[in-house]
Scaffold this motif. Structure first.
Motif, PDB file in Angstrom:
ATOM      1  N   VAL A 126       3.018   6.227 -21.458  1.00 14.58           N
ATOM      2  CA  VAL A 126       2.925   7.628 -20.402  1.00 14.58           C
ATOM      3  C   VAL A 126       1.666   7.614 -19.307  1.00 14.58           C
ATOM      4  O   VAL A 126       1.271   8.335 -18.720  1.00 14.58           O
ATOM      5  N   ILE A 128      -0.440   5.385 -18.822  1.00 12.94           N
ATOM      6  CA  ILE A 128      -0.901   5.021 -17.778  1.00 12.94           C
ATOM      7  C   ILE A 128      -0.496   5.315 -16.669  1.00 12.94           C
ATOM      8  O   ILE A 128      -0.791   5.850 -15.332  1.00 12.94           O
ATOM      9  N   VAL A 129       1.345   6.071 -16.695  1.00 13.36           N
ATOM     10  CA  VAL A 129       1.961   6.767 -15.995  1.00 13.36           C
ATOM     11  C   VAL A 129       0.518   7.721 -15.263  1.00 13.36           C
ATOM     12  O   VAL A 129       0.663   8.299 -13.656  1.00 13.36           O
ATOM     13  N   ARG A 131      -1.960   8.184 -15.294  1.00 14.90           N
ATOM     14  CA  ARG A 131      -3.507   7.449 -14.354  1.00 14.90           C
ATOM     15  C   ARG A 131      -3.435   7.248 -12.960  1.00 14.90           C
ATOM     16  O   ARG A 131      -4.464   7.565 -12.996  1.00 14.90           O
ATOM     17  N   TYR A 132      -2.544   7.076 -12.963  1.00 10.43           N
ATOM     18  CA  TYR A 132      -1.731   6.861 -11.775  1.00 10.43           C
ATOM     19  C   TYR A 132      -1.183   7.767 -10.833  1.00 10.43           C
ATOM     20  O   TYR A 132      -2.488   8.351  -9.684  1.00 10.43           O
ATOM     21  N   LEU A 133      -0.804   8.781 -11.778  1.00 14.27           N
ATOM     22  CA  LEU A 133      -0.275  10.001 -11.033  1.00 14.27           C
ATOM     23  C   LEU A 133      -2.010  11.003 -10.222  1.00 14.27           C
ATOM     24  O   LEU A 133      -2.032  12.037  -9.838  1.00 14.27           O
ATOM     25  N   ARG A 137      -7.154   9.674  -4.307  1.00 10.82           N
ATOM     26  CA  ARG A 137      -5.937   8.937  -3.053  1.00 10.82           C
ATOM     27  C   ARG A 137      -4.611   9.129  -3.311  1.00 10.82           C
ATOM     28  O   ARG A 137      -4.128   9.253  -2.381  1.00 10.82           O
ATOM     29  N   TYR A 138      -3.926   7.823  -3.611  1.00  6.83           N
ATOM     30  CA  TYR A 138      -2.773   7.712  -3.643  1.00  6.83           C
ATOM     31  C   TYR A 138      -1.592   8.233  -4.784  1.00  6.83           C
ATOM     32  O   TYR A 138      -0.283   8.261  -5.053  1.00  6.83           O
ATOM     33  N   LEU A 140       0.492  11.291  -7.262  1.00  3.97           N
ATOM     34  CA  LEU A 140       1.057  12.865  -7.111  1.00  3.97           C
ATOM     35  C   LEU A 140       0.679  14.036  -6.986  1.00  3.97           C
ATOM     36  O   LEU A 140       0.573  14.549  -6.072  1.00  3.97           O
ATOM     37  N   ALA A 143      -2.169  14.685  -3.900  1.00  2.87           N
ATOM     38  CA  ALA A 143      -1.120  14.888  -3.024  1.00  2.87           C
ATOM     39  C   ALA A 143      -0.633  16.299  -2.755  1.00  2.87           C
ATOM     40  O   ALA A 143      -0.233  16.507  -1.987  1.00  2.87           O
ATOM     41  N   VAL A 240      -6.744   4.853 -22.989  1.00  5.19           N
ATOM     42  CA  VAL A 240      -6.387   3.737 -21.642  1.00  5.19           C
ATOM     43  C   VAL A 240      -6.182   4.124 -20.406  1.00  5.19           C
ATOM     44  O   VAL A 240      -6.486   3.899 -19.451  1.00  5.19           O
TER      45      VAL A 240
ATOM     46  N   TRP B  27       9.229   9.447 -11.237  1.00  4.40           N
ATOM     47  CA  TRP B  27       8.153   8.476 -11.076  1.00  4.40           C
ATOM     48  C   TRP B  27       8.121   7.689 -11.313  1.00  4.40           C
ATOM     49  O   TRP B  27       7.584   6.387 -10.487  1.00  4.40           O
ATOM     50  N   ALA B  39       3.468   1.692  -3.122  1.00  9.28           N
ATOM     51  CA  ALA B  39       3.041   2.551  -4.358  1.00  9.28           C
ATOM     52  C   ALA B  39       1.509   3.046  -3.978  1.00  9.28           C
ATOM     53  O   ALA B  39       1.384   4.408  -3.591  1.00  9.28           O
ATOM     54  N   LEU B  42      -0.599   5.846   2.107  1.00  9.00           N
ATOM     55  CA  LEU B  42      -0.405   7.209   2.680  1.00  9.00           C
ATOM     56  C   LEU B  42       0.759   7.752   3.260  1.00  9.00           C
ATOM     57  O   LEU B  42       1.099   7.142   4.568  1.00  9.00           O
ATOM     58  N   PRO B  44       1.823   9.055  -0.562  1.00  7.87           N
ATOM     59  CA  PRO B  44       2.227   9.034  -1.392  1.00  7.87           C
ATOM     60  C   PRO B  44       3.655   8.672  -1.574  1.00  7.87           C
ATOM     61  O   PRO B  44       4.268   9.878  -1.241  1.00  7.87           O
ATOM     62  N   MET B 241       4.121   0.007 -13.619  1.00  7.67           N
ATOM     63  CA  MET B 241       4.963   0.986 -13.446  1.00  7.67           C
ATOM     64  C   MET B 241       6.107   0.600 -14.599  1.00  7.67           C
ATOM     65  O   MET B 241       6.938   0.955 -15.339  1.00  7.67           O
TER      66      MET B 241
END
Lengths: 297, 273
Positions: A126, A128-129, A131-133, A137-138, A140, A143, A240, B27, B39, B42, B44, B241
């Motif tokens: 989680v 890692i999850v 880290r992307y959240l 730029r991408y 969520l 965003a 991580v 997600w 993923a 833009l 996202p 993921m």
């Protein structure tokens, strides 16, 4: 009078506890004591091959620590994480526990399971999850902030934000555990106490302030101590999510111990870092016990 | 009317919090089903436009995460079975059998509860190295075969077993081990389920110790494999993921299967403690 049952019972008692005690002794207590000795030596990669090359250096490792900027940085980060993240996590848990336990709330069991789910997930996965959240730029999260017209943050890339971001993630990961413990504490408060307070004309806030909080005292102590012990173990999150960066702003004491001990094989120095951590944990526990005692007196 | 408004407020807060809590996991699943690169566009996307299992296939075949899955499964299962048995034996003895020194030893164990296990990890590594177990699953397993918390949890539960029951069996001439096996273990089933789940989850999720002990990629557990994978594949959001799902899903399923026991066990361990 000693019956044969009694002696048989005593023998069985020792027999039953000895396997577990032996394992815990060899793999838990002995290493802690040996660690203290290790921290007084210059045990390094050569000593791993031939332990006789390790020399007794007394407090040299601790003296080195005092002038090591890496150490002070890790100490600062760890204390920040414990002192900000700990209370935040406890507050989140208490708030959720009050909601889940509210007399009006329905589907209590379902919500309890949902809030507890992050606790059982694998920390590395989680992290890692998230880290992307947190991606500037991408991700969520940014965003969502942008959609609300709020400024976006480079969560894990900005030295000022990386540790707060990890704290936020850790609150999400852990609040369910303490929530359960608070719910258990809340359920132990007798209804009569609330009835009596209501009769005296106490409003919702007064009842919370004068009935709920005082009776939750022992729960607070338990939650405070276990949360603090857990927070001091910060490792996988920065490992991580940030590798200790940016600019070493998320290196924790355990991470420094890991790097020194298992990457550079400076085991003497790493053992000294571990010992400072142990003293911090014990001191923190003692302070909380003393605070609690002072409150009761 | 105001009661109704209060009820609405409580439920609104619960639902919002619930969504925030579960959203990262949803997600994770959703992104794992997106085609490579999707993923990172833009705005996202929340859902895969064209769901695909390609990342799972790649992980389990080319990247051999399947082997790591079985490493994790083997280590966690063995640790759980042995640790449950040894902790149950010790926890029951501390609660119910009278032997000299019992309370003093137990008090020392409780002190250990306040000590993070990482403190002794450097000497522990030297011990495990001395035993020749570095870079083997046994090096991970052997340090988890008994736990202070497990003994504590069992003891709290076993205290409620009536002495008359045990004494009656003793009068009938049953041996202490026979009593443990035929009377005590069945009575402790609920707490054993809790403890078993607790140990399994803890071992499955553990990271630092397997990271230290295991150096050969083929022997990695899932968390260690995942942490190493993210180093090379950090751009491959969807692939990572899928790896997170493979790691997290088994423990979530286990948790949902035993959640009633598990949640009660945690609440019990705290209240009586």
């Amino acid at each position: 009078m000693k019956s044969p049952h009694r002696t048989g019972e005593a023998q069985a008692g020792w027999l039953f506890v000895s396997p577990a005690l032996t394992l815990i002794g060899v793999f838990f207590f002995v290493p802690i004591v040996v660690g203290l000795t290790l921290s007084l030596t210059d045990f390094d990669i050569y000593a791993i091959g031939d332990p006789s090359t390790a020399r007794f250096v007394r407090l040299a490792n601790y003296a080195h620590m005092a002038s090591d900027r890496e150490f002070w940085g890790a100490l600062r980060n760890t204390l920040y994480y414990v002192l900000v993240g700990g209370p935040l996590s406890v507050l989140a848990s208490l708030g959720t526990a009050l909601l889940v336990n509210a007399r009006l709330a329905r589907f209590k069991g379902l919500f309890r399971v949902v809030f507890f789910a992050p606790v059982v997930t694998t920390l590395v996965a989680v992290a890692i999850v998230w880290r992307y959240l947190y991606h500037p730029r991408y991700g969520l999260i940014d965003a969502g902030l942008a959609r609300l017209g709020l400024p976006v943050v480079d969560w894990l890339g900005d030295p000022a934000w990386a540790l707060p971001a990890i704290i936020l993630f850790a609150v999400w990961k852990n609040f369910g555990y303490n929530m359960l413990i608070f719910v258990a504490g809340l359920q132990n408060i007798p209804d009569e106490l609330y009835e009596a307070a209501r009769m005296d004309g106490a409003g919702a806030w007064a009842r919370f302030r004068h009935v709920t909080l005082p009776t939750l005292g022992p729960t607070f102590l338990f939650v405070g101590v276990i949360t603090m012990i857990g927070q001091f173990q910060l490792f996988a999150e920065p490992y991580v999510m940030t590798q200790g960066g940016p600019l070493r702003s998320t290196v924790s004491l355990i991470m420094l111990m890991y790097e020194q001990g298992f990457r550079w094989w400076r085991m003497g120095y790493a053992a000294a870092i571990a010992f400072v951590l142990l003293i911090l944990v014990l001191a923190g526990t003692a302070v909380q016990l003393a605070l609690r005692r002072g409150e009761r007196a | 009317m105001s009661r109704r408004r209060a009820s609405l407020g409580v439920h609104l807060a619960l639902v919002v919090l619930g969504i925030v809590t579960i959203a990262p996991l949803l997600w994770m699943v959703s992104a794992s089903l997106m085609p490579a690169g999707a993923a990172n566009s833009l705005p996202p996307p929340l859902l895969p436009r064209r769901p695909t299992l390609e990342h799972y296939v790649e992980l389990l075949t080319r990247l051999s995460l399947l082997r790591c899955f079985f490493n994790s499964l083997m280590i966690a299962s063995l640790t759980t079975v042995v640790s449950m048995f040894l902790n149950a034996l010790a926890g029951y003895a501390f609660a119910k059998l009278r032997f000299p020194g019992r309370d003093r030893v137990f008090a020392w164990l409780l002190v250990g509860l306040a000590v993070p296990s990482q403190i002794g990890m450097l000497p522990l590594f030297l011990v495990v190295k001395g035993l020749g177990l570095v870079n083997t699953p046994w090096g991970v397993i052997i340090t988890g075969l008994a736990s202070i918390f497990g003994i504590f949890l069992i003891r709290q539960y076993a205290l409620s077993i009536p002495d008359e029951l045990l004494d009656a069996a003793r009068v009938d001439g049953a041996s202490e081990f026979h009593i443990f096996r035929t009377i005590v273990l069945p009575l402790m089933r609920p707490i054993l389920v809790t403890l078993g789940a607790f140990i399994f989850l803890g071992t499955w999720n553990d990271f630092l110790w397997p990271l230290i002990v295991l150096s050969d990629e083929k022997r990695f557990t899932l968390p260690v494999a995942l942490a190493s994978l993210v180093g090379e594949h950090v751009q491959d959001t969807e692939l990572m993921m899928a790896g997170a799902v493979v790691t997290v899903l088994p423990v979530l399923i286990l948790f949902f299967a035993v959640q009633r026991h598990y949640i009660r066990g945690i609440m019990m361990g705290s209240v009586k403690g």
